[in-house]
Design a protein around this motif. Structure first.
Motif, mmCIF file in Angstrom:
data_model
loop_
_atom_site.group_PDB
_atom_site.id
_atom_site.type_symbol
_atom_site.label_atom_id
_atom_site.label_comp_id
_atom_site.label_asym_id
_atom_site.label_seq_id
_atom_site.Cartn_x
_atom_site.Cartn_y
_atom_site.Cartn_z
ATOM 1 N N ARG A 156 -45.190 9.748 -14.085
ATOM 2 C CA ARG A 156 -46.562 10.078 -14.762
ATOM 3 C C ARG A 156 -46.648 11.574 -14.961
ATOM 4 N NH1 ARG A 156 -50.586 5.951 -11.136
ATOM 5 N NH2 ARG A 156 -49.516 4.277 -11.822
ATOM 6 N N VAL A 157 -46.790 12.211 -16.165
ATOM 7 C CA VAL A 157 -47.000 13.476 -16.640
ATOM 8 C C VAL A 157 -47.865 13.638 -17.582
ATOM 9 C CG1 VAL A 157 -44.582 14.096 -16.074
ATOM 10 C CG2 VAL A 157 -45.228 13.236 -18.234
ATOM 11 N N GLY A 202 -31.905 16.021 -23.977
ATOM 12 C CA GLY A 202 -30.642 15.948 -23.275
ATOM 13 C C GLY A 202 -30.643 16.189 -21.687
ATOM 14 N N ARG A 203 -31.962 16.790 -21.461
ATOM 15 C CA ARG A 203 -32.143 17.194 -19.926
ATOM 16 C C ARG A 203 -33.081 16.037 -19.578
ATOM 17 N NH1 ARG A 203 -28.718 21.010 -18.083
ATOM 18 N NH2 ARG A 203 -28.031 22.150 -19.854
ATOM 19 N N ALA A 204 -33.345 15.808 -17.956
ATOM 20 C CA ALA A 204 -34.359 15.060 -17.514
ATOM 21 C C ALA A 204 -34.557 15.737 -16.250
ATOM 22 C CB ALA A 204 -33.849 13.551 -17.313
ATOM 23 N N TRP A 205 -35.689 15.319 -15.424
ATOM 24 C CA TRP A 205 -36.198 15.537 -14.162
ATOM 25 C C TRP A 205 -36.355 14.445 -13.275
ATOM 26 C CZ3 TRP A 205 -40.538 18.884 -16.678
ATOM 27 C CH2 TRP A 205 -40.121 20.431 -16.860
ATOM 28 N N VAL A 206 -35.839 14.486 -12.175
ATOM 29 C CA VAL A 206 -35.937 13.505 -11.359
ATOM 30 C C VAL A 206 -37.104 14.039 -10.162
ATOM 31 C CG1 VAL A 206 -34.941 12.189 -9.411
ATOM 32 C CG2 VAL A 206 -33.660 12.437 -11.551
ATOM 33 N N LEU A 207 -38.385 13.463 -10.169
ATOM 34 C CA LEU A 207 -39.431 13.769 -9.277
ATOM 35 C C LEU A 207 -39.242 12.970 -7.992
ATOM 36 C CD1 LEU A 207 -42.238 13.995 -11.976
ATOM 37 C CD2 LEU A 207 -40.516 15.657 -11.553
ATOM 38 N N GLY A 208 -39.642 13.853 -7.076
ATOM 39 C CA GLY A 208 -39.889 13.188 -5.428
ATOM 40 C C GLY A 208 -41.068 14.038 -4.886
ATOM 41 N N ARG A 260 -38.157 12.022 -18.951
ATOM 42 C CA ARG A 260 -37.246 12.434 -20.333
ATOM 43 C C ARG A 260 -37.821 12.958 -21.395
ATOM 44 N NH1 ARG A 260 -32.130 9.571 -20.167
ATOM 45 N NH2 ARG A 260 -31.675 8.598 -18.222
ATOM 46 N N ARG A 261 -39.202 13.221 -21.170
ATOM 47 C CA ARG A 261 -39.902 13.729 -22.462
ATOM 48 C C ARG A 261 -39.595 15.384 -22.857
ATOM 49 N NH1 ARG A 261 -46.039 12.131 -21.273
ATOM 50 N NH2 ARG A 261 -46.333 13.422 -23.071
ATOM 51 N N THR A 262 -39.747 15.634 -23.968
ATOM 52 C CA THR A 262 -39.413 16.955 -24.357
ATOM 53 C C THR A 262 -40.760 17.411 -24.621
ATOM 54 O OG1 THR A 262 -39.352 16.074 -26.629
ATOM 55 C CG2 THR A 262 -37.268 16.271 -25.344
ATOM 56 N N GLY A 263 -40.935 18.994 -24.785
ATOM 57 C CA GLY A 263 -41.986 19.704 -25.116
ATOM 58 C C GLY A 263 -42.507 20.291 -23.860
ATOM 59 N N LEU A 264 -43.868 20.798 -23.972
ATOM 60 C CA LEU A 264 -44.631 21.471 -22.971
ATOM 61 C C LEU A 264 -45.374 20.221 -22.186
ATOM 62 C CD1 LEU A 264 -45.389 24.118 -21.546
ATOM 63 C CD2 LEU A 264 -47.390 24.300 -23.141
ATOM 64 N N LEU A 265 -44.880 20.235 -20.831
ATOM 65 C CA LEU A 265 -45.642 19.161 -19.997
ATOM 66 C C LEU A 265 -46.216 19.535 -18.739
ATOM 67 C CD1 LEU A 265 -42.388 16.823 -20.146
ATOM 68 C CD2 LEU A 265 -44.550 16.675 -21.580
ATOM 69 N N TRP A 266 -47.122 19.017 -18.235
ATOM 70 C CA TRP A 266 -47.720 19.172 -17.152
ATOM 71 C C TRP A 266 -47.450 18.350 -15.995
ATOM 72 C CZ3 TRP A 266 -50.867 17.195 -13.362
ATOM 73 C CH2 TRP A 266 -51.414 18.131 -12.277
ATOM 74 N N VAL A 267 -46.704 18.810 -14.825
ATOM 75 C CA VAL A 267 -45.989 17.936 -14.029
ATOM 76 C C VAL A 267 -47.051 18.421 -12.621
ATOM 77 C CG1 VAL A 267 -44.245 16.889 -12.673
ATOM 78 C CG2 VAL A 267 -43.988 17.643 -14.858
ATOM 79 N N ASN A 268 -47.001 17.515 -11.677
ATOM 80 C CA ASN A 268 -47.839 17.838 -10.262
ATOM 81 C C ASN A 268 -46.997 18.941 -9.764
ATOM 82 O OD1 ASN A 268 -49.238 17.976 -7.726
ATOM 83 N ND2 ASN A 268 -49.051 15.844 -7.567
ATOM 84 N N VAL A 270 -31.302 16.916 -14.331
ATOM 85 C CA VAL A 270 -30.074 16.376 -14.739
ATOM 86 C C VAL A 270 -29.761 16.149 -16.249
ATOM 87 C CG1 VAL A 270 -29.211 14.016 -14.318
ATOM 88 C CG2 VAL A 270 -30.987 14.736 -12.606
ATOM 89 N N ASP A 271 -28.745 16.450 -16.368
ATOM 90 C CA ASP A 271 -27.986 16.434 -17.590
ATOM 91 C C ASP A 271 -27.519 14.916 -18.022
ATOM 92 O OD1 ASP A 271 -26.897 16.845 -20.040
ATOM 93 O OD2 ASP A 271 -25.417 18.287 -19.375
ATOM 94 N N VAL A 272 -28.362 14.703 -19.013
ATOM 95 C CA VAL A 272 -28.137 13.075 -19.427
ATOM 96 C C VAL A 272 -27.370 13.199 -20.765
ATOM 97 C CG1 VAL A 272 -29.811 12.237 -18.139
ATOM 98 C CG2 VAL A 272 -30.424 13.072 -20.394
ATOM 99 N N ARG A 273 -26.940 14.239 -21.238
ATOM 100 C CA ARG A 273 -26.190 14.231 -22.530
ATOM 101 C C ARG A 273 -24.617 13.344 -22.094
ATOM 102 N NH1 ARG A 273 -26.356 20.475 -23.780
ATOM 103 N NH2 ARG A 273 -25.646 20.404 -21.549
ATOM 104 N N LEU A 274 -23.957 13.129 -23.203
ATOM 105 C CA LEU A 274 -22.941 12.711 -23.384
ATOM 106 C C LEU A 274 -21.931 13.904 -22.946
ATOM 107 C CD1 LEU A 274 -20.916 10.085 -23.917
ATOM 108 C CD2 LEU A 274 -20.536 10.785 -26.197
#
Length: 373
Positions: free
Chosen positions: A91-92, A166-172, A182-190, A198-202
């Protein structure tokens, strides 16, 4: 008067009535086997499970115990990671929410400072604010306002992040998985959540020379090219300590189980080995969220300890093959020459002269082939 008592001898042999035969070995204990079940007269008897008799012998009889055949050891499958651990979206909020929250916190700090009367006159003129109430000062109310506005500003600006393709965040949060972004652009995360990128590209990985062996057990050094990507970020990051190291060890284990063809092998044999390597690495890497597309050997060479011996062996094999090919060519040429001379009637040869001609032609052709570079 004398009485003669006649003694009739008892008949030797087994008695007429049924009796249990005496044991041959006193310390032997046996179990009866239902042999009649093996000789039934039914045309299609139902299978009757017959347990084998187990003969137990005591010590001191000189008999060896029967050894049971060990059960075959089955290969254990790769253990599954926690089944509840699977990637799910976190949830972001859009980045505009964080910007507004940060701006609100900053405005609250300015308002608290104006309320306390600590803003310089230059700032009041720039912001076109009236003078504060005289004698307000920094009291408990002003400090509470500062705390609330500062917390709002830190939460707003501290939770901003930029999602890239091609990048992702694993939140804990406190050691618990809270989702993947996995969304792109400017985001707000807690801002209280721990972020792991994490790099999720081929991706492709060219390994260093790894130990392997061919079908005959000759030691080799193989360089492989692995094409892969992270499919499940939660399992790849939280299921193992380091998924890249795990993938490298999976490739090494597959090379230890699959025979690799020696240098100079046919393309079909190389493709078969590559397919077997790919299947094994795919099966081992799937439980930790890694998707492997191909494992292709790109360079195969002999190990340093056997390289010199195998090089000499290969040269000897090539030399023998070349000599066999040359001998076959010489024999065909001699046969063709003698046949043509005889069929056209140019010469008439008996057996001795034919043998001499074949010998001379063979020597001449062999000498000519060896002198040719």
């Amino acid at each position: 008067m004398s009485t003669t008592t006649s003694h009739t001898p008892e008949p030797e042999g087994p008695p007429e009535g049924p009796s249990r035969p005496a044991r041959l070995i006193q310390n032997e204990a046996t179990t009866e086997i239902p042999v009649h079940l093996l000789f039934r007269d039914d045309p299609d008897p139902a299978p009757v499970p017959v347990r084998p008799a187990v003969v137990s012998r005591r010590r001191g009889t000189g008999e060896q115990p029967r050894l049971r055949r060990p059960a075959p050891v089955k290969a254990r499958p790769v253990p599954e990671v926690d089944p509840d651990l699977a990637e799910r979206p976190a949830r972001v909020l859009p980045g505009a929410a964080g910007v507004l929250a940060g701006a609100g916190g900053l405005a609250g700090c300015v308002a608290a400072s104006w309320w306390a009367g600590v803003l310089p006159p230059a700032v009041l003129e720039a912001l076109r604010l009236p003078a504060a109430v005289a004698g307000a000062g920094l009291g408990p109310a002003q400090w509470a306002a500062y705390t609330g506005a500062g917390a709002l500003g830190l939460a707003g600006f501290g939770g901003l992040g930029r999602g890239a393709t091609g990048r992702a965040w694993v939140l804990g949060l406190f050691g618990r998985y809270r989702g993947t972004v996995r969304r792109t652009g400017l985001l707000w995360v807690n801002p209280m959540l721990l972020r792991r990128r994490v790099d999720v590209r081929l991706r492709h990985w060219r390994s260093e020379p790894m130990p392997a062996a061919d079908g005959k057990g000759v030691a080799l050094r193989v360089v492989v090219l692995v094409v892969w990507r992270v499919r499940d970020t939660a399992r790849a990051v939280l299921g193992v300590e380091d998924h890249e190291t795990y993938l490298r060890e999976c490739v090494e284990a597959a090379l230890a189980r699959v025979p690799v063809e020696t240098p100079g092998a046919s393309k079909g044999a190389v493709d078969v080995a590559a397919d077997a390597l790919t299947r094994m690495v795919v099966a081992d890497a799937a439980p930790v969220g890694l998707e492997v597309f191909s494992v292709q050997p790109v360079r195969v060479e002999y190990a340093p300890e056997v390289a010199a011996a195998m090089h000499r062996r290969r040269i000897a094999a090539l030399d023998a093959e070349q000599r066999a090919s040359m001998l076959t060519s010489v024999v065909d040429s001699v046969e063709d020459t003698v046949t043509r001379l005889t069929m056209r009637g140019l010469v008439e040869l008996d057996d001795y002269e034919r043998k001499v001609l074949v010998r001379d032609l063979t020597v001449a052709f062999c000498s000519g082939r060896e002198s040719t570079p």
